[in-house]
Write a protein that holds these residues in place. Sequence first.
Motif, PDB file in Angstrom:
ATOM      1  N   UNK A 154       1.449  -1.054   0.081  1.00 23.56           N
ATOM      2  CA  UNK A 154      -0.213  -0.216   0.048  1.00 23.56           C
ATOM      3  C   UNK A 154       1.120   1.449  -0.199  1.00 23.56           C
ATOM      4  N   UNK A 155       1.730   0.919   1.011  1.00 25.82           N
ATOM      5  CA  UNK A 155       2.474   2.445   0.783  1.00 25.82           C
ATOM      6  C   UNK A 155       3.670   2.972  -0.382  1.00 25.82           C
ATOM      7  N   UNK A 156       4.142   1.617  -1.156  1.00 20.11           N
ATOM      8  CA  UNK A 156       4.466   1.519  -2.469  1.00 20.11           C
ATOM      9  C   UNK A 156       3.990   2.122  -3.286  1.00 20.11           C
ATOM     10  N   UNK A 157       2.690   1.594  -3.571  1.00 14.30           N
ATOM     11  CA  UNK A 157       1.328   2.315  -4.244  1.00 14.30           C
ATOM     12  C   UNK A 157       1.634   3.784  -4.291  1.00 14.30           C
ATOM     13  N   UNK A 158       0.904   4.477  -2.948  1.00 13.88           N
ATOM     14  CA  UNK A 158      -0.137   5.621  -2.628  1.00 13.88           C
ATOM     15  C   UNK A 158       1.777   6.318  -3.371  1.00 13.88           C
ATOM     16  N   UNK A 159       3.110   6.137  -2.459  1.00 17.61           N
ATOM     17  CA  UNK A 159       4.231   6.739  -2.745  1.00 17.61           C
ATOM     18  C   UNK A 159       4.473   6.882  -4.915  1.00 17.61           C
ATOM     19  N   UNK A 160       4.214   5.624  -5.348  1.00 14.06           N
ATOM     20  CA  UNK A 160       4.363   6.039  -6.777  1.00 14.06           C
ATOM     21  C   UNK A 160       3.110   6.475  -7.345  1.00 14.06           C
ATOM     22  N   UNK A 161       2.688   6.449  -6.789  1.00 14.46           N
ATOM     23  CA  UNK A 161       1.822   7.116  -7.723  1.00 14.46           C
ATOM     24  C   UNK A 161       1.698   9.335  -7.285  1.00 14.46           C
ATOM     25  N   UNK A 162       2.178   9.452  -6.105  1.00 14.86           N
ATOM     26  CA  UNK A 162       2.417  10.607  -5.999  1.00 14.86           C
ATOM     27  C   UNK A 162       3.726  10.986  -7.166  1.00 14.86           C
ATOM     28  N   UNK A 163       4.763  10.068  -7.444  1.00 19.62           N
ATOM     29  CA  UNK A 163       5.703  10.141  -7.991  1.00 19.62           C
ATOM     30  C   UNK A 163       5.352  10.171  -9.565  1.00 19.62           C
ATOM     31  N   UNK A 164       4.451   9.626  -9.686  1.00 15.76           N
ATOM     32  CA  UNK A 164       3.842  10.628 -11.433  1.00 15.76           C
ATOM     33  C   UNK A 164       3.405  11.222 -11.592  1.00 15.76           C
ATOM     34  N   UNK A 185      -1.562   5.624   5.683  1.00 16.31           N
ATOM     35  CA  UNK A 185      -2.625   5.874   4.796  1.00 16.31           C
ATOM     36  C   UNK A 185      -2.501   4.214   5.403  1.00 16.31           C
ATOM     37  N   UNK A 186      -1.765   3.231   5.474  1.00 12.35           N
ATOM     38  CA  UNK A 186      -1.527   1.468   5.213  1.00 12.35           C
ATOM     39  C   UNK A 186      -1.846   0.734   7.293  1.00 12.35           C
ATOM     40  N   UNK A 187      -1.729   2.183   7.739  1.00 11.27           N
ATOM     41  CA  UNK A 187      -2.290   1.187   9.310  1.00 11.27           C
ATOM     42  C   UNK A 187      -3.370   1.875   9.674  1.00 11.27           C
ATOM     43  N   UNK A 188      -4.423   2.350   9.631  1.00 11.95           N
ATOM     44  CA  UNK A 188      -5.310   2.869   9.980  1.00 11.95           C
ATOM     45  C   UNK A 188      -6.126   2.153   9.656  1.00 11.95           C
ATOM     46  N   UNK A 189      -6.028   1.135   9.298  1.00  6.38           N
ATOM     47  CA  UNK A 189      -7.495  -0.751   9.345  1.00  6.38           C
ATOM     48  C   UNK A 189      -8.079  -0.513  10.716  1.00  6.38           C
ATOM     49  N   UNK A 190      -5.992  -0.994  11.975  1.00  6.11           N
ATOM     50  CA  UNK A 190      -6.708  -1.587  12.934  1.00  6.11           C
ATOM     51  C   UNK A 190      -7.043  -0.913  14.020  1.00  6.11           C
ATOM     52  N   UNK A 191      -6.609   0.458  13.148  1.00  5.84           N
ATOM     53  CA  UNK A 191      -7.818   1.620  14.929  1.00  5.84           C
ATOM     54  C   UNK A 191      -8.646   1.252  14.427  1.00  5.84           C
TER      55      UNK A 191
END
Length: 315
Positions: A154-164, A185-191
């Motif tokens: 998830x973190x790689x996807x978000x970072x990749x979107x920002x880079x594009x 944004x990768x860790x909010x689900x547990x909370x």
Amino acid sequence: MADSSARSGASPGWLHRMTDSDVWWSFKSSPLTVTAAVATILIVAIAFLSPILAPHTPFDPATLSLSDGLKPPVLISSDGDWTFPLGTDDQGRDILSSIMYGTRLSLVVGIASVVVAMTLGITLGLLSGYFGGTIDAVIMRIADVQLTFPAILVALLIDGVVRTVISVQRHDEIALFVIVGAIGLSFWVQYARTVRGSVLVEKNKEYVQAARVIGLSPLVIMVRHVLPNVTGPVLVIATINLGLAIITEATLSFLGVGLPSTEPSLGTLIRLGNEVLQSGDWWITVFPGVTLAALVLAVNLLGDWLRDALNPKLR
């Protein structure tokens, strides 16, 4: 006189209650937990005081000299220099100072990511549990979908979107904020899931019903009355997630999609050392790796203790 006596005795009474609590007894009776707490405090203090304590400013080009490059640690080689006790990298940067500054960046990213994830997760969990219905269904289905992907992806996807979307130069300028947002944004689900479950229990209790009767708004009820009663599990998750956030940041930086080399975290330092590892300059990557492992281990031990200490079934 009576009022002044009561005021003067308020602080000792609070301190006495804290030191007599089950949590404090659990803490002081566990040597492993005490050791982890001391190690965490020591690492955090040294990291955030690095501008004062560090013997060098490792990322100021004006202070670097290539003639100081690849000096070994003083304890393993007679070629070492006590000016650089843990050696230097190929650019002449002091490894000890680099670790101190890099640990500070890793901690900043980890803490900020946990705050972002906690804020988003608590907010969505409160809304989902309190209102239910369509809001609950939508939020929980999004959470279920995200749970099918590892946090690192998830973190790689978000970072990749920002880079594009933005240029490489602009990305390096805001890399810290991008990586914090991606990990958060990768860790909010547990909370969200934990808070939702607690709210479903709390919202049917008498104190919430009484707050509704007197006309308090849902926002006030959720923030002032429900939220304080669900903070225990949230604190446990936050402590454990701090170690996970630091590891995630280190992994992203090691892969070259985290913080830039001009402001390296521990993960970036490990990646830079790994590039010259085959030439025998092992200290460049080993010492940052040991620091990262010690920090995450200490934080995780504290998280495990806090989880057990706040579990009423284990008291």
